[in-house]
Motif scaffolding. Sequence first.
Motif, short mmCIF file in Angstrom:
data_model
loop_
_atom_site.label_atom_id
_atom_site.label_comp_id
_atom_site.label_asym_id
_atom_site.label_seq_id
_atom_site.Cartn_x
_atom_site.Cartn_y
_atom_site.Cartn_z
N ALA A 81 0.83 -1.21 0.00
CA ALA A 81 0.00 0.00 0.00
C ALA A 81 0.86 1.26 0.00
CB ALA A 81 -0.93 -0.01 1.21
N ILE A 82 1.94 1.25 0.76
CA ILE A 82 2.85 2.41 0.78
C ILE A 82 3.44 2.63 -0.60
CG2 ILE A 82 5.07 3.23 1.67
CD1 ILE A 82 4.25 1.81 4.35
N ALA A 83 3.84 1.54 -1.26
CA ALA A 83 4.39 1.66 -2.61
C ALA A 83 3.36 2.28 -3.56
CB ALA A 83 4.83 0.29 -3.12
N VAL A 84 2.11 1.83 -3.47
CA VAL A 84 1.06 2.38 -4.33
C VAL A 84 0.89 3.88 -4.08
CG1 VAL A 84 -1.43 2.39 -4.77
CG2 VAL A 84 -0.19 0.21 -4.63
N LEU A 85 0.86 4.27 -2.81
CA LEU A 85 0.65 5.69 -2.50
C LEU A 85 1.85 6.54 -2.87
CD1 LEU A 85 -1.93 7.03 -1.26
CD2 LEU A 85 -1.88 4.53 -1.19
N GLN A 86 3.05 5.98 -2.80
CA GLN A 86 4.22 6.71 -3.32
C GLN A 86 4.03 7.02 -4.79
OE1 GLN A 86 7.42 3.97 -2.34
NE2 GLN A 86 8.14 5.26 -0.65
N LEU A 87 3.62 6.02 -5.54
CA LEU A 87 3.42 6.21 -6.98
C LEU A 87 2.24 7.13 -7.26
CD1 LEU A 87 4.08 2.49 -8.00
CD2 LEU A 87 5.56 4.45 -8.50
N ARG A 88 1.23 7.07 -6.43
CA ARG A 88 0.10 8.00 -6.57
C ARG A 88 0.58 9.43 -6.41
NH1 ARG A 88 -4.12 9.75 -2.97
NH2 ARG A 88 -2.37 10.30 -1.59
N ASP A 89 1.38 9.68 -5.36
CA ASP A 89 1.88 11.04 -5.12
C ASP A 89 2.81 11.51 -6.22
OD1 ASP A 89 0.36 11.12 -2.85
OD2 ASP A 89 2.04 11.02 -1.44
N GLN A 90 3.43 10.58 -6.94
CA GLN A 90 4.29 10.95 -8.07
C GLN A 90 3.51 11.12 -9.36
OE1 GLN A 90 7.29 7.85 -8.31
NE2 GLN A 90 7.73 8.01 -6.11
N GLY A 91 2.20 10.90 -9.30
CA GLY A 91 1.36 11.06 -10.47
C GLY A 91 1.39 9.89 -11.43
N LYS A 92 1.92 8.75 -10.99
CA LYS A 92 2.04 7.59 -11.88
C LYS A 92 0.82 6.69 -11.85
CE LYS A 92 7.10 7.56 -11.78
NZ LYS A 92 8.32 6.79 -11.43
N VAL A 93 0.04 6.76 -10.78
CA VAL A 93 -1.22 6.01 -10.71
C VAL A 93 -2.26 6.90 -10.03
CG1 VAL A 93 -0.06 3.76 -10.56
CG2 VAL A 93 -0.74 4.94 -8.46
N ARG A 94 -3.52 6.53 -10.21
CA ARG A 94 -4.61 7.19 -9.50
C ARG A 94 -5.49 6.12 -8.87
NH1 ARG A 94 -6.93 11.87 -13.47
NH2 ARG A 94 -7.25 10.06 -14.84
N LEU A 95 -5.89 6.35 -7.64
CA LEU A 95 -6.57 5.31 -6.88
C LEU A 95 -7.93 4.94 -7.46
CD1 LEU A 95 -5.84 6.25 -3.15
CD2 LEU A 95 -4.53 4.78 -4.69
N ASP A 96 -8.58 5.87 -8.14
CA ASP A 96 -9.95 5.62 -8.59
C ASP A 96 -10.06 5.36 -10.09
OD1 ASP A 96 -11.18 5.88 -6.00
OD2 ASP A 96 -10.73 8.02 -6.12
N ASP A 97 -8.92 5.16 -10.74
CA ASP A 97 -8.95 4.73 -12.14
C ASP A 97 -9.28 3.23 -12.21
OD1 ASP A 97 -8.31 7.20 -13.11
OD2 ASP A 97 -6.18 6.76 -13.44
N PRO A 98 -9.88 2.79 -13.30
CA PRO A 98 -10.10 1.35 -13.47
C PRO A 98 -8.77 0.59 -13.42
CG PRO A 98 -11.35 2.60 -15.10
CD PRO A 98 -10.44 3.58 -14.42
N LEU A 99 -8.80 -0.57 -12.78
CA LEU A 99 -7.58 -1.36 -12.64
C LEU A 99 -7.02 -1.75 -14.01
CD1 LEU A 99 -5.71 -2.59 -10.55
CD2 LEU A 99 -7.18 -4.62 -10.51
N THR A 100 -7.88 -1.89 -14.99
CA THR A 100 -7.42 -2.27 -16.33
C THR A 100 -6.55 -1.20 -16.99
OG1 THR A 100 -9.57 -1.48 -17.14
CG2 THR A 100 -9.32 -3.86 -16.83
N ASP A 101 -6.58 0.04 -16.47
CA ASP A 101 -5.68 1.07 -17.00
C ASP A 101 -4.23 0.71 -16.75
OD1 ASP A 101 -7.95 2.41 -17.69
OD2 ASP A 101 -7.60 4.18 -16.43
N TYR A 102 -3.97 -0.09 -15.71
CA TYR A 102 -2.61 -0.44 -15.33
C TYR A 102 -2.30 -1.90 -15.62
CZ TYR A 102 -3.55 3.90 -12.96
OH TYR A 102 -3.93 5.20 -12.69
N LEU A 103 -3.33 -2.74 -15.60
CA LEU A 103 -3.16 -4.17 -15.86
C LEU A 103 -4.13 -4.59 -16.95
CD1 LEU A 103 -3.06 -5.49 -12.15
CD2 LEU A 103 -1.13 -4.77 -13.57
N PRO A 104 -3.74 -4.42 -18.21
CA PRO A 104 -4.65 -4.76 -19.32
C PRO A 104 -5.10 -6.22 -19.29
CG PRO A 104 -2.78 -3.48 -20.11
CD PRO A 104 -2.48 -3.84 -18.69
N TRP A 105 -4.29 -7.08 -18.68
CA TRP A 105 -4.62 -8.51 -18.62
C TRP A 105 -5.63 -8.81 -17.52
CZ3 TRP A 105 -3.33 -10.08 -13.79
CH2 TRP A 105 -2.27 -9.43 -13.14
N PHE A 106 -5.99 -7.81 -16.72
CA PHE A 106 -6.96 -8.04 -15.65
C PHE A 106 -8.36 -8.14 -16.26
CE2 PHE A 106 -9.96 -6.25 -12.47
CZ PHE A 106 -9.87 -7.27 -11.53
#
Length: 463
Positions: A81-106
Motif C-alpha cells: 500500500a505504501i508503494a502504491v501511495l508513493q506512486l500516486r503522489d508521483q502522479g504515476k497512478v490514480r486510486l480511482d482509475d479502473p484497474l485495467t488502466d494499469y493491468l490490461p490482462w486483468f
Amino acid sequence: MTTKEMNLTTHPEVASNLALIDIWIRARMAYSGVPGTSVAIVHDQELLYANGFGYADTARQKPATADTIYRIASHSKLFTAIAVLQLRDQGKVRLDDPLTDYLPWFKPQDSYPHSPTITLRHLLTHTSGLPREAGSGYWRDFNFPTTAEVQQRMPDLGQKIPSETEWKYSNLALTLAGEVVAAAAGQTFAAYVQQNILDPLHMDSSSVVFPAAQADRLATGYGRRMPDLTREALPFVDAKGMAAATGLSSTVNDMARFISWQLRLRVSDGSELLKASTLREMQRPQWVEADWQGGWGLGFYVEHKKDRDLVGHSGGYPGYVTRTLISPKEKIGVSVLTNALDGDPHLIAERVITWLAPAMKTAVKGEPAVEPDPGWARFEGTYRDLWGDFHVLYLDGKLKLVDPTVPDPKEEAFTLEPAQENSFILRGPGGGAIGETVRFELGVDGRAVRVKVGENWADRVTY
C-alpha cells in the motif's frame, strides 16, 4: 535506546508494567508450548523494549531474539500500500482509475456487470469483491502461484460479491496491487520495495525475496500444537507471485524502525518516503465495519477502542502468526512476531498498549510515582502449587499478586498489604483468601523460596 527512553524505562510504573509483560509472555508460552516470540515496543519514535522469548528453532535449542527473522505474512500488504501511495503522489497512478488502466490482462469473469468498476482503492480497502485467493490451495500444498500463473487464472476468477457492497479480505487483491506497482514503476515489485522502502528505513534484515545469506537467522515455522502435544516443523514456503500480499520477512527490531518512521512522519508537515498527509490519509478509515468499531484505511486496519484508536496489521503464514499495532494518540507502537500457528500476537500487542500507555503518560509528564520498598525485591517471583501459578511483583505503586497465565492478570490482581516482617494481608476483588495472611519463607540468600497463603503454600519456580 536514547538516554531519554532509558530514563523512562526506569520510572517505577513503566518498569513494573514492562516486568509484567515479560513474565506474562513467559508464563503463557510455557503453558501453551509456543516455541518462540519476539517483541519490540516503540515510544515516541524511540525503541523502548526489544526481546525474544523461547526458541527460534526447538530442535537446535536456538533462542529467539529481537534479531530473529520471521515471515511477517500479511504485514506485506502495508508495504504494498505504501508503494502504491508513493506512486500516486508521483502522479504515476490514480486510486480511482479502473484497474485495467494499469493491468490490461486483468479480465476476470464479469460476475456483476452493474457493480462499480474495480479500482486500486477497492484493492487497498478490500472492497473489490474479488476472491480471497488466486485459484488454488496453496495454503495447504504450499505451492504458491507465480506471477504468470496468477495472470493465466484471472479469466476464471470472478467477483464473489459486487464491489463496494461488503468488506471482503483478499490476498488476490493485494497481489494485483503489487502488479500495479511493478507496471507503474517499470521494475519488479521486490526491487521497488527494497529500494524505496526497506533500504531508506534501514530495515536491513527485511526482504521481499528472502536472501540465502540470512537463512541461519530465520525462525523455523511450526504448526499448532496437536492433541498429542506435538508440533509439525513446516518447510520454508516461497510466496512467489503472491509476495505483495504475504511474502515479506522481517525482525521486530526492523519493524520497530517501521513503527518509528510512522510516528515521526505523522507529526511532521514534511515528507519521508511519503508525504505526512499521505500517511495520515492511509491510516484514516476508508471503509467502516457495521459495528463502527473498526475498518480499513488504505492498506492499514483501523480499530476504534474506548481509550484509543489503533492502526496496523496482522499476518498468518505457514508456521508464523504476527501483529503490529500503533496508538498514534499515545505515540506507542508494538510489533509481535511468533513462529507457531497458535502463537498469540494479537493479545500480546493489545495488552502491551493497554498496560503501558497509561504508565508512559505518567512518566512523560514527570508525575511522581510511588517508589517500591527496596525490601520487596526479595519476595518478587513466580510461585506454584497444585492448583496453579501466581507471580508477586511491584506493579502500579503496590506489591501485587497476579496469575500470569490468564489473559489479563491486571483484572484479577490482588494487593499485598504490608503487615509484619515478611508478612502481608491479601486484599483484592474477592475470593476465599481475601484477608488471609501471606507469609514468605526466605532462603539462605535472603530471597523467598516459599510463600504461605493462609495455611497453604506454594514454592518458587522459574519458566
